[in-house]
Design a protein around this motif. Structure first.
Motif, PDB file in Angstrom:
ATOM      1  N   PRO A  65       0.822  -1.231   0.000  1.00  0.00           N
ATOM      2  CA  PRO A  65       0.000   0.000   0.000  1.00  0.00           C
ATOM      3  C   PRO A  65       0.847   1.270   0.000  1.00  0.00           C
ATOM      4  N   GLN A  66       1.948   1.269   0.766  1.00  0.00           N
ATOM      5  CA  GLN A  66       2.814   2.454   0.814  1.00  0.00           C
ATOM      6  C   GLN A  66       3.511   2.684  -0.523  1.00  0.00           C
ATOM      7  N   MET A  67       3.911   1.591  -1.173  1.00  0.00           N
ATOM      8  CA  MET A  67       4.544   1.729  -2.486  1.00  0.00           C
ATOM      9  C   MET A  67       3.569   2.293  -3.513  1.00  0.00           C
ATOM     10  N   LEU A  68       2.316   1.902  -3.420  1.00  0.00           N
ATOM     11  CA  LEU A  68       1.310   2.425  -4.341  1.00  0.00           C
ATOM     12  C   LEU A  68       1.140   3.932  -4.155  1.00  0.00           C
ATOM     13  N   LYS A  69       1.156   4.361  -2.900  1.00  0.00           N
ATOM     14  CA  LYS A  69       1.045   5.797  -2.633  1.00  0.00           C
ATOM     15  C   LYS A  69       2.247   6.546  -3.221  1.00  0.00           C
ATOM     16  N   ASP A  70       3.434   5.964  -3.080  1.00  0.00           N
ATOM     17  CA  ASP A  70       4.626   6.592  -3.658  1.00  0.00           C
ATOM     18  C   ASP A  70       4.519   6.661  -5.182  1.00  0.00           C
ATOM     19  N   GLN A  71       3.991   5.596  -5.773  1.00  0.00           N
ATOM     20  CA  GLN A  71       3.836   5.576  -7.225  1.00  0.00           C
ATOM     21  C   GLN A  71       2.892   6.686  -7.678  1.00  0.00           C
ATOM     22  N   GLU A  72       1.800   6.861  -6.937  1.00  0.00           N
ATOM     23  CA  GLU A  72       0.835   7.902  -7.292  1.00  0.00           C
ATOM     24  C   GLU A  72       1.466   9.285  -7.234  1.00  0.00           C
ATOM     25  N   GLN A  73       2.482   9.444  -6.368  1.00  0.00           N
ATOM     26  CA  GLN A  73       3.167  10.734  -6.237  1.00  0.00           C
ATOM     27  C   GLN A  73       4.478  10.777  -7.042  1.00  0.00           C
ATOM     28  N   LYS A  74       4.726   9.712  -7.825  1.00  0.00           N
ATOM     29  CA  LYS A  74       5.931   9.607  -8.659  1.00  0.00           C
ATOM     30  C   LYS A  74       7.204   9.728  -7.816  1.00  0.00           C
ATOM     31  N   LEU A  75       7.190   9.017  -6.684  1.00  0.00           N
ATOM     32  CA  LEU A  75       8.341   9.028  -5.777  1.00  0.00           C
ATOM     33  C   LEU A  75       9.105   7.713  -5.874  1.00  0.00           C
ATOM     34  N   TRP A  76      10.439   7.802  -5.982  1.00  0.00           N
ATOM     35  CA  TRP A  76      11.306   6.616  -6.015  1.00  0.00           C
ATOM     36  C   TRP A  76      12.089   6.606  -4.705  1.00  0.00           C
ATOM     37  N   GLN A  77      11.598   5.812  -3.733  1.00  0.00           N
ATOM     38  CA  GLN A  77      12.242   5.749  -2.419  1.00  0.00           C
ATOM     39  C   GLN A  77      12.406   4.291  -2.015  1.00  0.00           C
ATOM     40  N   ARG A  78      13.647   3.851  -1.873  1.00  0.00           N
ATOM     41  CA  ARG A  78      13.906   2.450  -1.568  1.00  0.00           C
ATOM     42  C   ARG A  78      14.178   2.198  -0.091  1.00  0.00           C
ATOM     43  N   THR A  79      14.854   3.112   0.550  1.00  0.00           N
ATOM     44  CA  THR A  79      15.385   2.872   1.893  1.00  0.00           C
ATOM     45  C   THR A  79      14.311   2.451   2.883  1.00  0.00           C
ATOM     46  N   LYS A  80      13.180   3.149   2.871  1.00  0.00           N
ATOM     47  CA  LYS A  80      12.153   2.864   3.884  1.00  0.00           C
ATOM     48  C   LYS A  80      11.472   1.517   3.670  1.00  0.00           C
ATOM     49  N   PHE A  81      11.693   0.873   2.515  1.00  0.00           N
ATOM     50  CA  PHE A  81      11.056  -0.408   2.240  1.00  0.00           C
ATOM     51  C   PHE A  81      12.011  -1.599   2.382  1.00  0.00           C
ATOM     52  N   ILE A  82      13.267  -1.315   2.659  1.00  0.00           N
ATOM     53  CA  ILE A  82      14.254  -2.395   2.724  1.00  0.00           C
ATOM     54  C   ILE A  82      14.048  -3.281   3.950  1.00  0.00           C
ATOM     55  N   LYS A  83      13.678  -2.672   5.072  1.00  0.00           N
ATOM     56  CA  LYS A  83      13.516  -3.441   6.302  1.00  0.00           C
ATOM     57  C   LYS A  83      12.166  -4.154   6.286  1.00  0.00           C
ATOM     58  N   LYS A  84      12.171  -5.366   5.793  1.00  0.00           N
ATOM     59  CA  LYS A  84      10.932  -6.145   5.726  1.00  0.00           C
ATOM     60  C   LYS A  84      11.155  -7.513   6.337  1.00  0.00           C
ATOM     61  N   ARG A  85      10.063  -8.173   6.693  1.00  0.00           N
ATOM     62  CA  ARG A  85      10.136  -9.493   7.320  1.00  0.00           C
ATOM     63  C   ARG A  85       9.656 -10.566   6.346  1.00  0.00           C
ATOM     64  N   SER A  86      10.332 -11.689   6.375  1.00  0.00           N
ATOM     65  CA  SER A  86       9.843 -12.841   5.640  1.00  0.00           C
ATOM     66  C   SER A  86       8.717 -13.479   6.444  1.00  0.00           C
ATOM     67  N   LEU A  87       7.752 -14.054   5.758  1.00  0.00           N
ATOM     68  CA  LEU A  87       6.665 -14.745   6.461  1.00  0.00           C
ATOM     69  C   LEU A  87       7.187 -15.974   7.188  1.00  0.00           C
ATOM     70  N   CYS A  88       8.241 -16.554   6.662  1.00  0.00           N
ATOM     71  CA  CYS A  88       8.832 -17.746   7.272  1.00  0.00           C
ATOM     72  C   CYS A  88       9.297 -17.416   8.691  1.00  0.00           C
ATOM     73  N   GLY A  89       8.710 -18.057   9.665  1.00  0.00           N
ATOM     74  CA  GLY A  89       9.061 -17.827  11.059  1.00  0.00           C
ATOM     75  C   GLY A  89       8.101 -16.928  11.803  1.00  0.00           C
ATOM     76  N   LEU A  90       7.229 -16.179  11.070  1.00  0.00           N
ATOM     77  CA  LEU A  90       6.207 -15.388  11.752  1.00  0.00           C
ATOM     78  C   LEU A  90       5.135 -16.332  12.301  1.00  0.00           C
ATOM     79  N   THR A  91       4.461 -15.889  13.359  1.00  0.00           N
ATOM     80  CA  THR A  91       3.437 -16.715  14.001  1.00  0.00           C
ATOM     81  C   THR A  91       2.048 -16.145  13.740  1.00  0.00           C
ATOM     82  N   ILE A  92       1.146 -16.988  13.283  1.00  0.00           N
ATOM     83  CA  ILE A  92      -0.249 -16.600  13.127  1.00  0.00           C
ATOM     84  C   ILE A  92      -1.108 -17.449  14.043  1.00  0.00           C
TER      85      ILE A  92
END
Length: 340
Positions: free
Chosen positions: A137-164
């Motif tokens: 959703p955040q990337m879509l908002k950046d796209q709508e504003q024609k923003l190229w920002q990578r740094t804030k999206f680098i810190k992501k979690r893999s689903l592997c190991g998360l608990t549901i």
């Protein structure tokens, strides 16, 4: 005896599915099927209830196929259900049926859709989790504003190991567990009755009295619970405080009354949970003045995670009809003690 001669029952369908009557008649030749097609939203103020009731009475139908809230609306408008022998619900939830009839005659059978939803709902859950963890959703908002920002999206979690933690370990909960397990998630299940491991695709099983312990340590909590006296308000009050260690994300694809709106907003404001993905809400449609619309960490969808399909409704009904005319027990019969 010709097969057509065995079909003494008459079926009346009130639905949004134009193909449903023909599908049923093609599979059960000779069965009398009358249909009233309604608009997609099936809202009370858009319905000609008098005309629907008139057609039901003229058809002398003893079997009705529709949605629980539709039967509720028709009964309130004056539909007499004394001659009704079987009501088949086009949805999995049947909570509104309890208020539809002044009393449930001993010879009235109510069945629900017990299949056809789990796949859609499992896809919805895993799709929402992936979307959140990958910042879609955040990337879509950046796209709508024609923003190229990578740094804030680098810190992501893999689903592997998360608990549901999945509230409800029936057919739908099990399908959600299977897809989450395929992504390497740790899956916990909470059920009304005691279940023991090994239980397919669940790593941990607990009962309702252990709710606080169950919630603790979950990255995501997904409710697929029906609406019953036992489940209504189950997550209301300060219950979600148990989630604060991991700031869990709540996903509700069951029934909206599992948590009231004020309790949900409190849990968000107190940061007991990091967000909520709400396909089912306490009040539906969600009113325009609901503060949930403006909550930045809340995703609202219009109770569409598990849409019913024409083919599945016909399949379940026809299978049950063949049992009905033989006097055999029907699949997915509503248990009024448990409420589903």
């Amino acid at each position: 005896m010709a097969e057509d001669d065995r079909h003494t029952h008459k079926v009346f369908i009130v639905s949004i599915f134009p193909r449903l009557p023909k599908l049923i008649k093609d599979q059960v030749p000779g069965l009398s099927v009358v249909s009233f097609l309604v608009s997609g939203e099936m809202l009370r103020h858009t319905l000609d209830t008098n005309e629907i009731i008139k057609q039901i009475e003229e058809s002398k139908a003893d079997i009705i196929i529709s949605f629980p809230h539709m039967l509720h609306i028709l009964v309130q408008a004056g539909l007499n259900t004394d001659a009704l022998k079987w009501f088949h619900s086009c949805s999995a939830g049947v909570d509104e049926l309890r208020g539809s009839l002044s009393k449930l005659p001993e010879d009235l059978i109510c069945t629900r859709m017990g299949e056809g939803y789990g796949g859609f709902m499992a896809e919805y859950v895993i799709g929402q989790i992936i979307s959140r963890e990958h910042y879609f959703p955040q990337m879509l908002k950046d796209q709508e504003q024609k923003l190229w920002q990578r740094t804030k999206f680098i810190k992501k979690r893999s689903l592997c190991g998360l608990t549901i933690g999945i509230l409800g370990t029936g057919a739908i909960g099990s399908q959600i567990a299977a897809i989450c397990k395929a992504f390497g998630m740790i899956v916990k299940g909470l059920s009304r009755t005691k279940k023991v491991l090994p239980f397919p695709n669940f790593d941990i099983l607990m009962q309702q009295q252990d709710l606080g312990q169950f919630l603790a340590g979950c990255d995501y909590v997904c409710s697929v619970l029906p609406s019953t006296p036992e489940t209504s308000g189950l997550l209301s009050g300060n219950v979600l405080k148990a989630c604060q260690e991991k700031e869990t994300v709540l996903i509700n694809i069951g029934r909206g009354d599992v948590i009231d709106e004020s309790s949900l907003i409190k849990a968000l404001n107190m940061k007991w949970i990091a967000g909520a993905i709400m396909d089912a809400n306490e009040k539906e449609p969600l009113t325009k003045d609901s503060p949930l619309w403006n909550e930045p960490n809340v995703v609202i969808t219009p109770h569409i995670s598990g849409p019913c399909t024409t083919d599945t409704i016909a399949k379940v009904f026809v299978s049950n009809y063949k049992k009905f005319i033989k006097g055999d027990p029907l699949d997915y019969t509503v248990d009024w003690q448990t409420g589903y």
